[in-house]
Write a protein that holds these residues in place. Sequence first.
Motif, short mmCIF file in Angstrom:
data_model
loop_
_atom_site.label_atom_id
_atom_site.label_comp_id
_atom_site.label_asym_id
_atom_site.label_seq_id
_atom_site.Cartn_x
_atom_site.Cartn_y
_atom_site.Cartn_z
N ASN A 62 39.23 43.22 25.27
CA ASN A 62 39.31 42.26 26.38
C ASN A 62 39.13 40.83 25.91
O ASN A 62 39.72 39.90 26.47
N ALA A 63 38.33 40.62 24.87
CA ALA A 63 38.18 39.28 24.31
C ALA A 63 39.50 38.79 23.72
O ALA A 63 39.86 37.61 23.86
N GLU A 64 40.23 39.67 23.04
CA GLU A 64 41.54 39.29 22.50
C GLU A 64 42.51 38.97 23.63
O GLU A 64 43.31 38.03 23.53
N ARG A 65 42.47 39.74 24.69
CA ARG A 65 43.35 39.47 25.83
C ARG A 65 42.99 38.15 26.49
O ARG A 65 43.87 37.39 26.92
N ALA A 66 41.71 37.85 26.58
CA ALA A 66 41.28 36.59 27.19
C ALA A 66 41.81 35.40 26.40
O ALA A 66 42.25 34.40 26.98
N LYS A 67 41.77 35.50 25.06
CA LYS A 67 42.28 34.41 24.23
C LYS A 67 43.77 34.18 24.46
O LYS A 67 44.27 33.07 24.27
N ALA A 68 44.48 35.22 24.86
CA ALA A 68 45.92 35.11 25.11
C ALA A 68 46.21 34.80 26.58
O ALA A 68 47.38 34.79 26.98
N GLY A 69 45.17 34.58 27.37
CA GLY A 69 45.36 34.27 28.78
C GLY A 69 45.69 35.47 29.63
O GLY A 69 46.30 35.32 30.70
N LEU A 70 45.31 36.65 29.20
CA LEU A 70 45.63 37.88 29.92
C LEU A 70 44.40 38.45 30.63
O LEU A 70 43.27 38.28 30.15
N PRO A 71 44.59 39.14 31.74
CA PRO A 71 43.45 39.71 32.46
C PRO A 71 42.83 40.86 31.68
O PRO A 71 43.50 41.50 30.84
N PRO A 72 41.56 41.17 31.95
CA PRO A 72 40.90 42.27 31.24
C PRO A 72 41.45 43.62 31.68
O PRO A 72 42.00 43.78 32.78
N LEU A 73 41.31 44.59 30.80
CA LEU A 73 41.67 45.97 31.12
C LEU A 73 40.49 46.65 31.78
O LEU A 73 39.33 46.44 31.40
N THR A 74 40.76 47.48 32.77
CA THR A 74 39.73 48.15 33.55
C THR A 74 39.37 49.49 32.93
O THR A 74 40.25 50.26 32.54
N ARG A 75 38.07 49.74 32.83
CA ARG A 75 37.59 51.04 32.36
C ARG A 75 36.47 51.50 33.28
O ARG A 75 35.44 50.83 33.39
N ARG A 76 36.68 52.61 33.93
CA ARG A 76 35.66 53.15 34.84
C ARG A 76 34.84 54.17 34.07
O ARG A 76 35.37 55.21 33.65
N ILE A 77 33.55 53.88 33.91
CA ILE A 77 32.71 54.73 33.06
C ILE A 77 31.60 55.43 33.83
O ILE A 77 30.78 56.11 33.24
N ALA A 78 31.56 55.27 35.17
CA ALA A 78 30.53 55.97 35.94
C ALA A 78 30.73 57.48 35.82
O ALA A 78 29.79 58.25 35.71
N THR A 79 31.98 57.90 35.84
CA THR A 79 32.34 59.29 35.58
C THR A 79 33.44 59.28 34.53
O THR A 79 34.10 58.26 34.33
#
Length: 206
Positions: A62-79
């Motif tokens: 997500n840090a690499e995506r942020a540097k490129a102006g891209l939104p973060p990728l979602t990861r659901r880890i509750a389950t």
Amino acid sequence: MKVIALGIAALAAAGPTIATTPAAASAITAPPCVVEQKYYDRAPWNGSNGFWLSRAVHCLINAERAKAGLPPLTRRIATKHPLDAAAESHAVAAVRQKWWRPGADSHTNPQTGSTPASRVRGAGYCPNPRSWAVSEITYTGWGGSGTPKAAVHWWTNVSKAGHREIVLSPSLTDIGVGVRQGAADPAGAGASQAGTYVVAFGRCQQ
């Protein structure tokens, strides 16, 4: 001397074609990650730190995506999310079977024939979609190169096989991460500080 065996990116999609070149945009701030800095530079150990190393991989991507102006990728880890389940199962199989020799297809299991698409669909990702896409990147390393930081650095700064384009795809929205102690290349069998990483990316429109 450190030796690294690395996978080649794979992509499968149904519906609209994925764009793999990010649109021009100014850098944005990556979402905060609650991961201690020490995990970025550690290799997996007996599964006890695999959860935190998988989060480190997610944060670094997500840090690499942020540097490129891209939104973060979602990861659901509750389950356990289907993308996590698919990535983890492939990492487990890769370390056990050790078929990731140089030039091998790290994305197709030679025993089961499973592929990135069949694994994520089998895990229950995106049932009955209007359009969907999935992609996978892999990495295995040892001798100090089996860490989340080493994996993400290779995908985004070293590989010329399309890994960076997948990490920075503007049309992928979800992520799952699998981390396993040990090497998936037989050359790294028994090596110290070995780690194997599988990242599954997805997009689901229902």
